[in-house]
Design a protein around this motif. Sequence first.
Motif, PDB file in Angstrom:
ATOM      1  N   PHE A 146      -4.111  13.961  17.970  1.00  0.00           N
ATOM      2  CA  PHE A 146      -4.203  14.393  19.364  1.00  0.00           C
ATOM      3  C   PHE A 146      -5.068  15.637  19.500  1.00  0.00           C
ATOM      4  O   PHE A 146      -5.656  15.863  20.559  1.00  0.00           O
ATOM      5  CB  PHE A 146      -2.816  14.570  19.972  1.00  0.00           C
ATOM      6  CG  PHE A 146      -2.235  13.272  20.462  1.00  0.00           C
ATOM      7  CD1 PHE A 146      -2.508  12.810  21.735  1.00  0.00           C
ATOM      8  CD2 PHE A 146      -1.455  12.489  19.630  1.00  0.00           C
ATOM      9  CE1 PHE A 146      -2.010  11.596  22.186  1.00  0.00           C
ATOM     10  CE2 PHE A 146      -0.945  11.275  20.062  1.00  0.00           C
ATOM     11  CZ  PHE A 146      -1.213  10.829  21.343  1.00  0.00           C
ATOM     12  N   GLY A 147      -5.154  16.441  18.436  1.00  0.00           N
ATOM     13  CA  GLY A 147      -6.081  17.570  18.444  1.00  0.00           C
ATOM     14  C   GLY A 147      -7.521  17.091  18.512  1.00  0.00           C
ATOM     15  O   GLY A 147      -8.332  17.630  19.284  1.00  0.00           O
ATOM     16  N   LEU A 148      -7.843  16.076  17.725  1.00  0.00           N
ATOM     17  CA  LEU A 148      -9.199  15.509  17.767  1.00  0.00           C
ATOM     18  C   LEU A 148      -9.486  14.887  19.135  1.00  0.00           C
ATOM     19  O   LEU A 148     -10.590  15.013  19.669  1.00  0.00           O
ATOM     20  CB  LEU A 148      -9.381  14.474  16.660  1.00  0.00           C
ATOM     21  CG  LEU A 148      -9.434  15.017  15.243  1.00  0.00           C
ATOM     22  CD1 LEU A 148      -9.330  13.886  14.224  1.00  0.00           C
ATOM     23  CD2 LEU A 148     -10.713  15.822  15.018  1.00  0.00           C
ATOM     24  N   LEU A 149      -8.482  14.220  19.707  1.00  0.00           N
ATOM     25  CA  LEU A 149      -8.648  13.634  21.037  1.00  0.00           C
ATOM     26  C   LEU A 149      -8.864  14.728  22.083  1.00  0.00           C
ATOM     27  O   LEU A 149      -9.745  14.609  22.943  1.00  0.00           O
ATOM     28  CB  LEU A 149      -7.430  12.784  21.397  1.00  0.00           C
ATOM     29  CG  LEU A 149      -7.452  12.110  22.767  1.00  0.00           C
ATOM     30  CD1 LEU A 149      -8.632  11.152  22.907  1.00  0.00           C
ATOM     31  CD2 LEU A 149      -6.131  11.392  23.013  1.00  0.00           C
ATOM     32  N   ALA A 150      -8.071  15.803  22.006  1.00  0.00           N
ATOM     33  CA  ALA A 150      -8.222  16.908  22.964  1.00  0.00           C
ATOM     34  C   ALA A 150      -9.597  17.554  22.817  1.00  0.00           C
ATOM     35  O   ALA A 150     -10.262  17.856  23.822  1.00  0.00           O
ATOM     36  CB  ALA A 150      -7.112  17.951  22.768  1.00  0.00           C
ATOM     37  N   LEU A 151     -10.028  17.768  21.579  1.00  0.00           N
ATOM     38  CA  LEU A 151     -11.365  18.336  21.367  1.00  0.00           C
ATOM     39  C   LEU A 151     -12.434  17.448  21.985  1.00  0.00           C
ATOM     40  O   LEU A 151     -13.356  17.942  22.649  1.00  0.00           O
ATOM     41  CB  LEU A 151     -11.645  18.519  19.874  1.00  0.00           C
ATOM     42  CG  LEU A 151     -11.006  19.717  19.208  1.00  0.00           C
ATOM     43  CD1 LEU A 151     -11.246  19.660  17.694  1.00  0.00           C
ATOM     44  CD2 LEU A 151     -11.550  21.014  19.788  1.00  0.00           C
ATOM     45  N   GLN A 152     -12.320  16.134  21.780  1.00  0.00           N
ATOM     46  CA  GLN A 152     -13.318  15.228  22.352  1.00  0.00           C
ATOM     47  C   GLN A 152     -13.233  15.241  23.870  1.00  0.00           C
ATOM     48  O   GLN A 152     -14.247  15.122  24.552  1.00  0.00           O
ATOM     49  CB  GLN A 152     -13.165  13.807  21.801  1.00  0.00           C
ATOM     50  CG  GLN A 152     -14.350  12.919  22.138  1.00  0.00           C
ATOM     51  CD  GLN A 152     -15.645  13.434  21.548  1.00  0.00           C
ATOM     52  OE1 GLN A 152     -15.691  13.829  20.385  1.00  0.00           O
ATOM     53  NE2 GLN A 152     -16.717  13.441  22.330  1.00  0.00           N
ATOM     54  N   GLY A 153     -12.026  15.406  24.396  1.00  0.00           N
ATOM     55  CA  GLY A 153     -11.882  15.545  25.845  1.00  0.00           C
ATOM     56  C   GLY A 153     -12.636  16.759  26.360  1.00  0.00           C
ATOM     57  O   GLY A 153     -13.301  16.704  27.389  1.00  0.00           O
TER      58      GLY A 153
END
Length: 175
Positions: A146-153
């Motif tokens: 979810f950290g990677l997803l948030a960063l991509q967001g």
Amino acid sequence: MQALWRVAQGIDALNEWVGRSIKWLVLLATLISAGNALVRYGLGESSNAGLEIQWYLFGALFLLGAGYTLKHNGHVRIDFIHGRLSPRAQAWLEIVGTVLFLLPFALLIIWFGWPMFVSAWLSGEMSPDAGGLLRWPVKLLIPVGFGLLALQGVAELIKNIAFLAGYGPAKERTA
């Protein structure tokens, strides 16, 4: 804006690298699955660890690949609405969706997922099944994914704002 653009490019590069790296987990999961089936039906033996590692690998693919999928416009969206909008309206819709839904949800999962990982790490939590695996590695996948997803967001937010401000190219959008 140039500094933010470089941040977005750095995040894109990170998620691209992670996404391309984890594709090999598909092959590994397939081989483990086939091996488990051969051992189970050929030799009449079974391994909880073998089954759990398949689940862990699937979890790793799903969680670690979420940012990569967002980067490549692979997430489900309401295409019958999104596809009918102009590129500028699509950018606005993605900004609103990112700020109101994606980032708060991802940050909430990280917030609750991190203590679960820490607890499993400190206690050496094991699967309750005989021959099962340690649980902390799979629990670490939750906040990391979810950290990677948030960063991509954040990267997509920067790119959409740059597009609306006339600094960035129009993102390839699904129709």
